[in-house]
Design a protein around this motif. Structure first.
Motif, PDB file in Angstrom:
ATOM      1  N   LYS A 139      -7.004  -5.604  35.166  1.00 55.78           N
ATOM      2  CA  LYS A 139      -5.685  -5.878  35.726  1.00 55.78           C
ATOM      3  C   LYS A 139      -4.758  -6.467  34.667  1.00 55.78           C
ATOM      4  O   LYS A 139      -3.584  -6.120  34.578  1.00 55.78           O
ATOM      5  N   ARG A 140      -5.291  -7.400  33.889  1.00 58.22           N
ATOM      6  CA  ARG A 140      -4.474  -8.072  32.872  1.00 58.22           C
ATOM      7  C   ARG A 140      -4.334  -7.251  31.597  1.00 58.22           C
ATOM      8  O   ARG A 140      -3.284  -7.237  30.970  1.00 58.22           O
ATOM      9  N   ALA A 141      -5.422  -6.604  31.199  1.00 55.58           N
ATOM     10  CA  ALA A 141      -5.436  -5.808  29.973  1.00 55.58           C
ATOM     11  C   ALA A 141      -6.124  -4.485  30.269  1.00 55.58           C
ATOM     12  O   ALA A 141      -7.358  -4.388  30.167  1.00 55.58           O
ATOM     13  N   PRO A 142      -5.373  -3.475  30.701  1.00 56.76           N
ATOM     14  CA  PRO A 142      -5.975  -2.190  31.073  1.00 56.76           C
ATOM     15  C   PRO A 142      -6.904  -1.650  29.989  1.00 56.76           C
ATOM     16  O   PRO A 142      -6.574  -1.647  28.807  1.00 56.76           O
ATOM     17  N   GLY A 143      -8.092  -1.244  30.428  1.00 59.67           N
ATOM     18  CA  GLY A 143      -9.077  -0.685  29.514  1.00 59.67           C
ATOM     19  C   GLY A 143     -10.017  -1.697  28.897  1.00 59.67           C
ATOM     20  O   GLY A 143     -10.947  -1.322  28.191  1.00 59.67           O
TER      21      GLY A 143
END
Length: 201
Positions: free
Chosen positions: A5-9
Motif C-alpha cells: 500500500k505504501r510502496a507498491p511492489g
C-alpha cells in the motif's frame, strides 16, 4: 517493513508476519490489510450512497459497496475515487423493514479497533425469515457484504437459519496464522446477531 500500500511492489510483511488484525476475506497475495471502520459496516447493510464532486464540478453517486476496492494486484489503489474527487455527502435510503442490530467484538471495552463486527437487518414473516441483510467488519479490506448468505437466509426457517447463514458468509475465508481465530469468531458473532435479530423482528 515492506507494504504494497505504501510502496507498491515492495511486498506484504503481514503475509508471513504479525497478522492478528488482518483480513480473512477479500484479501490477495499482495495485501491482507483490513478495513477497521464501524460506521461504514452499518452503512453497507443499509445500502448507503456516496455522493462526490469531481474537480470539474460534476457530481456522481457511488454505492457504498463499490467505494472501496479489493486489493488484487494494486492494493495502493484503495477506492473508486478519481484524482481530486471529494466525498461531499452520504445518503441513506428509507430504512428497510425488519430489526436492525450491530455487534462489535474487540479486545477492550473502549477505543479499540474491531476484531469482528456484524450489522444485520432481518425481516421475518411468521417463523421464517423473509429477508436479511448482512455486513461484516474487521474481516476484509472493505465492509464485507456476503450476498450469498443473504440469499440462503431468504425464506429459511428462523430457528435454523443463523447457522447456515454464518457458514455461507465465511465459506471463502482464509487465515494466515495469527488471524485464524477470526474465522470462528466471525461465524459465532454472525450466528448470535442473526438469531437475536430474527427473534426480535
Amino acid at each position: 517493513m515492506p507494504c504494497n500500500k505504501r510502496a507498491p511492489g515492495s511486498g506484504c510483511a503481514a503475509l508471513q508476519g504479525f497478522n492478528r488484525m488482518h483480513a480473512v476475506l477479500g484479501a490477495s497475495e499482495t495485501c491482507i490489510a483490513v478495513h477497521p471502520s464501524d460506521m461504514a459496516v452499518a452503512m453497507a447493510a443499509l445500502d448507503a450512497q456516496i455522493e462526490t464532486t469531481l474537480p470539474d464540478g460534476t457530481t456522481r453517486t457511488i454505492a457504498i459497496g463499490d467505494l472501496r476496492r479489493l486489493p488484487s494486484a494494486t492494493p495502493h489503489v484503495e477506492t473508486a475515487l478519481g484524482h481530486g474527487e471529494m466525498i461531499t455527502a452520504v445518503t441513506l435510503p428509507p430504512p428497510p423493514p425488519g430489526r436492525q442490530l450491530y455487534r462489535k467484538v474487540r479486545d477492550r471495552a473502549s477505543y479499540a479497533f474491531v476484531l469482528v463486527s456484524v450489522a444485520t437487518v432481518v425481516e421475518t414473516s411468521g417463523d421464517r425469515i423473509r429477508s436479511a441483510r448482512i455486513a461484516i467488519g474487521g474481516v476484509a479490506p472493505k465492509p464485507w457484504r456476503p450476498r450469498e448468505a443473504e440469499y440462503v437466509l431468504a425464506g429459511a426457517a428462523a430457528a435454523d437459519a443463523a447457522f447456515s447463514g454464518a457458514e455461507t458468509a465465511l465459506a471463502g475465508a482464509v487465515g494466515r496464522g495469527g488471524n485464524d481465530f477470526k474465522i470462528p469468531l466471525a461465524k459465532r458473532t454472525l450466528r448470535q446477531t442473526l438469531a437475536a435479530a430474527a427473534e426480535g423482528a
